[in-house]
Design a protein around this motif. Structure first.
Motif, PDB file in Angstrom:
ATOM      1  N   LYS A 184      45.773  75.739 -11.907  1.00 26.28           N
ATOM      2  CA  LYS A 184      44.763  74.895 -11.451  1.00 26.28           C
ATOM      3  C   LYS A 184      43.533  75.165 -11.501  1.00 26.28           C
ATOM      4  CE  LYS A 184      42.625  71.837  -7.825  1.00 26.28           C
ATOM      5  NZ  LYS A 184      42.389  71.777  -6.421  1.00 26.28           N
ATOM      6  N   THR A 185      43.146  76.267 -11.415  1.00 25.61           N
ATOM      7  CA  THR A 185      41.727  77.073 -11.598  1.00 25.61           C
ATOM      8  C   THR A 185      41.605  76.954 -12.917  1.00 25.61           C
ATOM      9  OG1 THR A 185      42.530  78.819  -9.911  1.00 25.61           O
ATOM     10  CG2 THR A 185      40.557  79.256 -11.043  1.00 25.61           C
ATOM     11  N   HIS A 186      42.657  77.599 -13.972  1.00 23.17           N
ATOM     12  CA  HIS A 186      42.354  77.308 -15.262  1.00 23.17           C
ATOM     13  C   HIS A 186      42.129  75.910 -15.839  1.00 23.17           C
ATOM     14  CE1 HIS A 186      42.481  81.702 -16.217  1.00 23.17           C
ATOM     15  NE2 HIS A 186      43.357  81.651 -15.382  1.00 23.17           N
ATOM     16  N   LEU A 187      42.846  74.796 -15.316  1.00 26.26           N
ATOM     17  CA  LEU A 187      42.589  73.512 -15.656  1.00 26.26           C
ATOM     18  C   LEU A 187      41.169  73.178 -15.323  1.00 26.26           C
ATOM     19  CD1 LEU A 187      46.033  71.917 -14.954  1.00 26.26           C
ATOM     20  CD2 LEU A 187      45.023  72.361 -17.150  1.00 26.26           C
ATOM     21  N   ILE A 188      40.624  73.506 -14.322  1.00 30.82           N
ATOM     22  CA  ILE A 188      39.445  73.324 -13.622  1.00 30.82           C
ATOM     23  C   ILE A 188      38.263  73.977 -14.742  1.00 30.82           C
ATOM     24  CG2 ILE A 188      37.561  73.547 -11.975  1.00 30.82           C
ATOM     25  CD1 ILE A 188      39.832  73.037 -10.130  1.00 30.82           C
ATOM     26  N   LEU A 189      38.546  75.264 -14.962  1.00 29.55           N
ATOM     27  CA  LEU A 189      37.701  76.046 -16.003  1.00 29.55           C
ATOM     28  C   LEU A 189      37.513  75.227 -17.158  1.00 29.55           C
ATOM     29  CD1 LEU A 189      38.899  79.526 -15.140  1.00 29.55           C
ATOM     30  CD2 LEU A 189      36.464  78.462 -14.738  1.00 29.55           C
ATOM     31  N   SER A 190      38.938  74.833 -17.629  1.00 29.84           N
ATOM     32  CA  SER A 190      38.733  73.963 -18.898  1.00 29.84           C
ATOM     33  C   SER A 190      37.952  72.886 -19.030  1.00 29.84           C
ATOM     34  CB  SER A 190      40.435  73.803 -19.232  1.00 29.84           C
ATOM     35  OG  SER A 190      40.323  72.820 -20.187  1.00 29.84           O
ATOM     36  N   ASP A 191      38.056  72.026 -17.790  1.00 30.34           N
ATOM     37  CA  ASP A 191      37.216  70.887 -17.908  1.00 30.34           C
ATOM     38  C   ASP A 191      35.636  71.282 -17.753  1.00 30.34           C
ATOM     39  OD1 ASP A 191      39.082  68.852 -17.691  1.00 30.34           O
ATOM     40  OD2 ASP A 191      39.200  68.433 -15.537  1.00 30.34           O
ATOM     41  N   LEU A 192      35.283  72.328 -17.233  1.00 31.00           N
ATOM     42  CA  LEU A 192      34.021  72.647 -16.944  1.00 31.00           C
ATOM     43  C   LEU A 192      33.559  73.182 -18.277  1.00 31.00           C
ATOM     44  CD1 LEU A 192      34.061  74.956 -13.583  1.00 31.00           C
ATOM     45  CD2 LEU A 192      33.460  72.246 -13.924  1.00 31.00           C
ATOM     46  N   ILE A 193      34.333  73.782 -19.142  1.00 28.82           N
ATOM     47  CA  ILE A 193      33.757  74.157 -20.277  1.00 28.82           C
ATOM     48  C   ILE A 193      33.485  72.914 -21.192  1.00 28.82           C
ATOM     49  CG2 ILE A 193      34.568  75.546 -22.615  1.00 28.82           C
ATOM     50  CD1 ILE A 193      35.791  77.503 -20.621  1.00 28.82           C
ATOM     51  N   LYS A 194      34.639  72.039 -21.141  1.00 24.22           N
ATOM     52  CA  LYS A 194      34.322  70.700 -22.008  1.00 24.22           C
ATOM     53  C   LYS A 194      33.258  70.131 -21.443  1.00 24.22           C
ATOM     54  CE  LYS A 194      39.222  69.302 -22.482  1.00 24.22           C
ATOM     55  NZ  LYS A 194      40.263  68.635 -21.356  1.00 24.22           N
ATOM     56  N   ALA A 195      32.822  70.219 -20.285  1.00 22.38           N
ATOM     57  CA  ALA A 195      31.617  69.507 -19.599  1.00 22.38           C
ATOM     58  C   ALA A 195      30.331  70.456 -20.102  1.00 22.38           C
ATOM     59  CB  ALA A 195      31.565  69.192 -18.156  1.00 22.38           C
ATOM     60  N   GLY A 196      30.466  71.639 -20.703  1.00 23.75           N
ATOM     61  CA  GLY A 196      29.313  72.063 -21.321  1.00 23.75           C
ATOM     62  C   GLY A 196      29.003  73.563 -20.500  1.00 23.75           C
ATOM     63  N   ALA A 197      29.723  73.852 -19.606  1.00 22.32           N
ATOM     64  CA  ALA A 197      29.684  75.349 -19.048  1.00 22.32           C
ATOM     65  C   ALA A 197      29.557  76.287 -20.330  1.00 22.32           C
ATOM     66  CB  ALA A 197      30.875  75.734 -18.155  1.00 22.32           C
ATOM     67  N   GLU A 198      28.482  77.147 -20.081  1.00 21.09           N
ATOM     68  CA  GLU A 198      28.161  78.167 -21.164  1.00 21.09           C
ATOM     69  C   GLU A 198      28.880  79.368 -20.615  1.00 21.09           C
ATOM     70  OE1 GLU A 198      23.810  76.987 -22.186  1.00 21.09           O
ATOM     71  OE2 GLU A 198      24.328  77.242 -20.204  1.00 21.09           O
ATOM     72  N   ASN A 199      30.545  79.426 -20.952  1.00 23.06           N
ATOM     73  CA  ASN A 199      31.196  80.508 -20.269  1.00 23.06           C
ATOM     74  C   ASN A 199      31.147  81.940 -20.716  1.00 23.06           C
ATOM     75  OD1 ASN A 199      32.484  78.992 -22.347  1.00 23.06           O
ATOM     76  ND2 ASN A 199      34.122  80.565 -22.272  1.00 23.06           N
ATOM     77  N   ALA A 200      30.667  82.292 -21.864  1.00 23.11           N
ATOM     78  CA  ALA A 200      30.201  83.689 -22.449  1.00 23.11           C
ATOM     79  C   ALA A 200      29.000  83.998 -21.892  1.00 23.11           C
ATOM     80  CB  ALA A 200      30.399  83.677 -23.970  1.00 23.11           C
ATOM     81  N   ASP A 201      28.046  83.179 -21.979  1.00 18.84           N
ATOM     82  CA  ASP A 201      26.620  83.456 -21.475  1.00 18.84           C
ATOM     83  C   ASP A 201      26.722  83.855 -20.138  1.00 18.84           C
ATOM     84  OD1 ASP A 201      25.241  83.465 -23.561  1.00 18.84           O
ATOM     85  OD2 ASP A 201      24.253  81.153 -23.477  1.00 18.84           O
ATOM     86  N   ILE A 202      27.231  82.944 -19.218  1.00 14.22           N
ATOM     87  CA  ILE A 202      27.527  83.126 -17.921  1.00 14.22           C
ATOM     88  C   ILE A 202      27.930  84.667 -17.398  1.00 14.22           C
ATOM     89  CG2 ILE A 202      28.555  82.522 -15.625  1.00 14.22           C
ATOM     90  CD1 ILE A 202      28.586  79.635 -16.895  1.00 14.22           C
ATOM     91  N   HIS A 203      29.058  85.057 -18.202  1.00 15.78           N
ATOM     92  CA  HIS A 203      29.554  86.390 -17.783  1.00 15.78           C
ATOM     93  C   HIS A 203      28.285  87.341 -18.299  1.00 15.78           C
ATOM     94  CE1 HIS A 203      33.919  86.041 -17.385  1.00 15.78           C
ATOM     95  NE2 HIS A 203      33.632  84.813 -17.782  1.00 15.78           N
ATOM     96  N   ASN A 204      27.495  87.384 -19.395  1.00 10.23           N
ATOM     97  CA  ASN A 204      26.615  88.032 -19.605  1.00 10.23           C
ATOM     98  C   ASN A 204      25.425  88.031 -18.531  1.00 10.23           C
ATOM     99  OD1 ASN A 204      27.563  88.878 -21.932  1.00 10.23           O
ATOM    100  ND2 ASN A 204      26.353  87.346 -23.128  1.00 10.23           N
TER     101      ASN A 204
END
Ligand code: 5GP
Ligand code: MN
Length: 339
Positions: A184-204
């Motif tokens: 479920k966590t990964h499905l939510i993350l997928s939705d968040l990335i679809k909604a525009g979450a800047e995943n690689a930048d956030i890690h930085n």
């Protein structure tokens, strides 16, 4: 929240309200991420929203949208009290006890606003009118995502909300590695990335924001401040106030250090002691069935989750360590158990 409560909350939020969001002492990524994620959602629904933190938080958490609107109770007490006094609704995020918000707890207690807990810590206190609570949730950010869905507002997820929620999920799951991470966590993350979450930048932004002195402090901890008690499968770090001065300590600099102790093969109980603001703050982490929430509650006026908890001691640093080490004998069986 049962379906009739969901309906009531939907009705409540269908007209503009004065809303306050509060989160716990020494806010972490999940505290700030969930607070600003909810803030950005609620302002989209035309509410007047104020986020209040009991104290300051690390600079690597200051990039999220809405950060400049946060009131730090220690610096803006009058404005914060005013907002709480006129609130119709108070959201309490990522904590289970009013003790966790320090003096702000008195303001929340005496307010006549409706109170809402959204949290994933064990054993929540009973002070709210509504509760979205699950210890199975990897983070409060996961529950904010659920809350937005329950309100029928998934379409309102945007880059700003998604960036905030991604941050809290990432930090509370140790970058998606703790057992609390589910499909479920990964499905939510997928939705968040679809909604525009800047995943690689956030890690930085979160993990590559070190100062030279923070890295040197880490090196010092690893080289000189680590004690391994193999016979109890336990390892700990202890820093005194002079150590912090020497390495020009800034808030957040020791976050995550405890995990290095837990990364030693065979270790299942890791602790970090730090002498700060006249007390010793303690972080507990474990692997497997050893319950650090219980340990922290029983001996260090704290609590948290089964595998990650915190607490404090008013003894000196050395006396705190002595107390801790002398407790281990009575937990030997649990620490050495295979589970
Ligand atoms: P940390 O060690 O990173 O400060 O905290 C680990 C977990 O324990 C977090 O979920 C945090 O909210 C919780 N926690 C930390 N300190 C305390 C405390 O003094 N009391 C309680 N009840 N929970 C704490
Ligand atoms: Mn959390």
């Amino acid at each position: 929240m049962n379906p009739s409560e969901v309906k009531k909350v939907k009705t409540l939020l269908s007209k503009p309200k004065n809303i306050v969001i509060v989160t716990h002492w020494s806010p972490d990524g999940d505290a700030i991420g969930s607070s600003l994620g909810l803030y950005n959602y609620l302002i989209k629904k035309k509410h007047q929203v104020t986020v209040i933190t009991p104290n300051d938080y690390p600079s690597f958490l200051t990039w999220m949208k809405g950060n400049n609107k946060i009131l730090d109770f220690q610096k803006k007490e009058t404005a914060a009290k005013k907002s709480v006094a006129k609130a119709d609704l108070i959201f309490c995020l990522d904590f289970n006890s009013l003790k966790r918000i320090d003096k702000l707890g008195d303001e929340v207690s005496k307010s006549s606003a409706l109170k809402f807990i959204i949290d994933h810590h064990l054993q929540p206190e009973d002070f709210a009118d509504y509760m979205l609570h699950s210890v199975a949730a990897c983070s409060t950010c996961e529950l904010i995502y659920d809350f937005i869905n329950l309100m029928g507002d998934k379409k309102l997820l945007d880059k700003d909300i998604a960036n905030c929620l991604y941050t809290g999920i990432m930090t509370d799951t140790g970058s998606f590695r703790f057992p609390s991470t589910t499909s479920k966590t990964h499905l939510i993350l997928s939705d968040l990335i679809k909604a525009g979450a800047e995943n690689a930048d956030i890690h930085n932004r979160i993990y590559d924001d070190n100062t030279e002195s923070r890295l040197k402090l880490l090196g010092y901890c690893l080289n000189e401040k680590l004690t391994v008690l193999k016979e109890y499968r336990t390892a700990f770090f202890a820093l005194n106030a002079n150590d912090l001065d020497r390495f020009n300590y800034r808030k957040g600099d020791t976050e995550g250090v405890v995990n290095y102790a837990l990364s030693i093969a065979g270790i299942r109980f890791a602790v970090f002691f730090v002498e700060r603001d006249g007390i010793v703050k303690v972080s507990f982490r474990s692997k497997g069935s050893f319950d650090v929430n219980k340990f922290a509650r029983a001996h260090f006026s704290g609590g948290g989750h089964a595998n990650a908890a915190g607490g404090m001691s008013e003894l000196s640093l050395n006396k705190t360590i002595d107390k801790f080490v002398s407790l281990l004998k009575q937990y030997e069986k649990q620490l050495l158990s295979k589970k």
